[in-house]
Scaffold this motif. Sequence first.
Motif, PDB file in Angstrom:
ATOM      1  N   SER A  43      10.797  -1.693 -10.192  1.00 34.14           N
ATOM      2  CA  SER A  43       9.579  -1.753  -9.393  1.00 34.14           C
ATOM      3  C   SER A  43       8.373  -2.085 -10.270  1.00 34.14           C
ATOM      4  O   SER A  43       8.073  -1.375 -11.233  1.00 34.14           O
ATOM      5  CB  SER A  43       9.343  -0.411  -8.693  1.00 34.14           C
ATOM      6  N   TYR A  44       7.655  -3.158  -9.915  1.00 34.13           N
ATOM      7  CA  TYR A  44       6.449  -3.519 -10.654  1.00 34.13           C
ATOM      8  C   TYR A  44       5.422  -2.397 -10.608  1.00 34.13           C
ATOM      9  O   TYR A  44       4.705  -2.147 -11.586  1.00 34.13           O
ATOM     10  CB  TYR A  44       5.826  -4.800 -10.080  1.00 34.13           C
ATOM     11  N   PHE A  45       5.332  -1.718  -9.493  1.00 29.16           N
ATOM     12  CA  PHE A  45       4.364  -0.637  -9.348  1.00 29.16           C
ATOM     13  C   PHE A  45       4.672   0.480 -10.338  1.00 29.16           C
ATOM     14  O   PHE A  45       3.775   0.991 -11.020  1.00 29.16           O
ATOM     15  CB  PHE A  45       4.388  -0.102  -7.911  1.00 29.16           C
TER      16      PHE A  45
ATOM     17  N   MET B  21       0.826  -1.202   0.000  1.00 25.28           N
ATOM     18  CA  MET B  21       0.000   0.000   0.000  1.00 25.28           C
ATOM     19  C   MET B  21       0.865   1.258   0.000  1.00 25.28           C
ATOM     20  O   MET B  21       0.545   2.252  -0.657  1.00 25.28           O
ATOM     21  CB  MET B  21      -0.930   0.006   1.214  1.00 25.28           C
ATOM     22  N   ASP B  22       1.986   1.213   0.714  1.00 28.51           N
ATOM     23  CA  ASP B  22       2.913   2.349   0.708  1.00 28.51           C
ATOM     24  C   ASP B  22       3.470   2.587  -0.692  1.00 28.51           C
ATOM     25  O   ASP B  22       3.656   3.735  -1.122  1.00 28.51           O
ATOM     26  CB  ASP B  22       4.057   2.108   1.693  1.00 28.51           C
ATOM     27  N   LYS B  23       3.728   1.501  -1.414  1.00 33.86           N
ATOM     28  CA  LYS B  23       4.244   1.632  -2.778  1.00 33.86           C
ATOM     29  C   LYS B  23       3.195   2.201  -3.718  1.00 33.86           C
ATOM     30  O   LYS B  23       3.520   2.964  -4.643  1.00 33.86           O
ATOM     31  CB  LYS B  23       4.747   0.280  -3.276  1.00 33.86           C
ATOM     32  N   VAL B  24       1.937   1.839  -3.509  1.00 29.00           N
ATOM     33  CA  VAL B  24       0.856   2.414  -4.316  1.00 29.00           C
ATOM     34  C   VAL B  24       0.766   3.920  -4.074  1.00 29.00           C
ATOM     35  O   VAL B  24       0.661   4.713  -5.017  1.00 29.00           O
ATOM     36  CB  VAL B  24      -0.488   1.729  -3.989  1.00 29.00           C
ATOM     37  N   LYS B  25       0.818   4.326  -2.810  1.00 32.46           N
ATOM     38  CA  LYS B  25       0.763   5.760  -2.482  1.00 32.46           C
ATOM     39  C   LYS B  25       1.947   6.500  -3.102  1.00 32.46           C
ATOM     40  O   LYS B  25       1.802   7.615  -3.624  1.00 32.46           O
ATOM     41  CB  LYS B  25       0.759   5.942  -0.963  1.00 32.46           C
ATOM     42  N   SER B  26       3.123   5.880  -3.028  1.00 37.63           N
ATOM     43  CA  SER B  26       4.309   6.492  -3.617  1.00 37.63           C
ATOM     44  C   SER B  26       4.169   6.634  -5.130  1.00 37.63           C
ATOM     45  O   SER B  26       4.553   7.656  -5.710  1.00 37.63           O
ATOM     46  CB  SER B  26       5.547   5.645  -3.285  1.00 37.63           C
ATOM     47  N   THR B  27       3.592   5.629  -5.767  1.00 37.44           N
ATOM     48  CA  THR B  27       3.402   5.677  -7.224  1.00 37.44           C
ATOM     49  C   THR B  27       2.439   6.792  -7.599  1.00 37.44           C
ATOM     50  O   THR B  27       2.644   7.500  -8.595  1.00 37.44           O
ATOM     51  CB  THR B  27       2.889   4.321  -7.739  1.00 37.44           C
TER      52      THR B  27
ATOM     53  N   GLY C  66       6.811  16.070  -3.489  1.00 35.98           N
ATOM     54  CA  GLY C  66       6.169  16.723  -2.363  1.00 35.98           C
ATOM     55  C   GLY C  66       4.764  17.213  -2.679  1.00 35.98           C
ATOM     56  O   GLY C  66       4.387  17.395  -3.836  1.00 35.98           O
ATOM     57  N   ASN C  67       4.007  17.435  -1.622  1.00 36.84           N
ATOM     58  CA  ASN C  67       2.665  18.007  -1.715  1.00 36.84           C
ATOM     59  C   ASN C  67       2.801  19.512  -1.527  1.00 36.84           C
ATOM     60  O   ASN C  67       3.143  19.981  -0.441  1.00 36.84           O
ATOM     61  CB  ASN C  67       1.771  17.388  -0.635  1.00 36.84           C
TER      62      ASN C  67
ATOM     63  N   VAL D 276       2.073  12.690  -9.871  1.00 39.79           N
ATOM     64  CA  VAL D 276       2.054  14.143  -9.689  1.00 39.79           C
ATOM     65  C   VAL D 276       3.393  14.735 -10.096  1.00 39.79           C
ATOM     66  O   VAL D 276       3.460  15.725 -10.837  1.00 39.79           O
ATOM     67  CB  VAL D 276       1.726  14.499  -8.224  1.00 39.79           C
ATOM     68  N   ARG D 277       4.460  14.145  -9.620  1.00 42.63           N
ATOM     69  CA  ARG D 277       5.805  14.670  -9.892  1.00 42.63           C
ATOM     70  C   ARG D 277       6.136  14.664 -11.374  1.00 42.63           C
ATOM     71  O   ARG D 277       6.665  15.638 -11.920  1.00 42.63           O
ATOM     72  CB  ARG D 277       6.831  13.834  -9.125  1.00 42.63           C
ATOM     73  N   ASP D 278       5.827  13.555 -12.039  1.00 42.40           N
ATOM     74  CA  ASP D 278       6.290  13.389 -13.420  1.00 42.40           C
ATOM     75  C   ASP D 278       5.291  13.845 -14.480  1.00 42.40           C
ATOM     76  O   ASP D 278       5.708  14.279 -15.557  1.00 42.40           O
ATOM     77  CB  ASP D 278       6.630  11.911 -13.669  1.00 42.40           C
TER      78      ASP D 278
END
Length: 281
Positions: A95-97, A19-25, A252-253, A30-32
């Motif tokens: 990373s698969y994500f 779930m952390d990886k999903v949030k990071s993705t 970042g947000n 947003v970043r990219d």
Amino acid sequence: KKMGWSDEQPVSPAPESDMDKVKSTLRQFVRDWSQEGAEERSQIYEPILDEFKSCFPPGSYEQNGISVLVPGAGLARLAWEICRLGPRTEGNEWSYFMLIASQYILNRSPGAQCDVIYPWVHQTINVIGSRDLVRPISVPDISPASLPEHSEFSMVAGDFLEVYRHKPEAWDCVVTCFFIDTAHNILEYVRVIHDILKPNGVWINFGPLLYHYADSKTDVSIEISYEELRSVIERFGFTIQKEQFRENSYAGNVLSMMSVKYKCSFFTAIKAPIRPPSPPS
């Protein structure tokens, strides 16, 4: 009868790490690939692109067959921007994500601003207004299909060391952005980057030394200072041509009450024409 939905075979919740990886993705989207990430991209990607153009003047790409590798490509915006300049470009990601997300944005996205995501809905701390949690982000900000005709752009899945360690002198340039500190052994990254570059090849690096496995109790992690890393880079046969430090955020947000800044090393290193003896192990 649907497998996984019976009492005998209950569906297991996803591990917290996934779930952390999903949030990071989602934050990487947003970043990219969003307008909101444009400022961060301008602080990180634009200096890299400018340095690349100073090393390889526009117009020389087709004539000289310039090839560029971007390991740790994530959602591939930096690699895509480099390819848009003209050289043959390959991104690499393990990373698969990230791979699933980049495959969608690069190959399945109908056009600009075609999808809406809500990447901050799980960020419940340092929130100024409740509406900030559910604000929509449109992606992508530009159509990935807008690369010039005859562009050569590809993504390769797999661990950087495993995929590239046996491909010597294959690349004119390697661009690493927030990547080298993902290594278990950063010396191995330097060794492989040196090996895969052609003589006089260029390595452009931008990022901190967070060392992703530093807190792991089960993974190997070699953590050296930047001063020590610089010495290692030179001993492998690189000449550091340009070098500076820049403060930048990462995924970042912009509306958060908290902002994290990294002091990133930004350098350009040139591989020697003739390889010197290997440093002692």
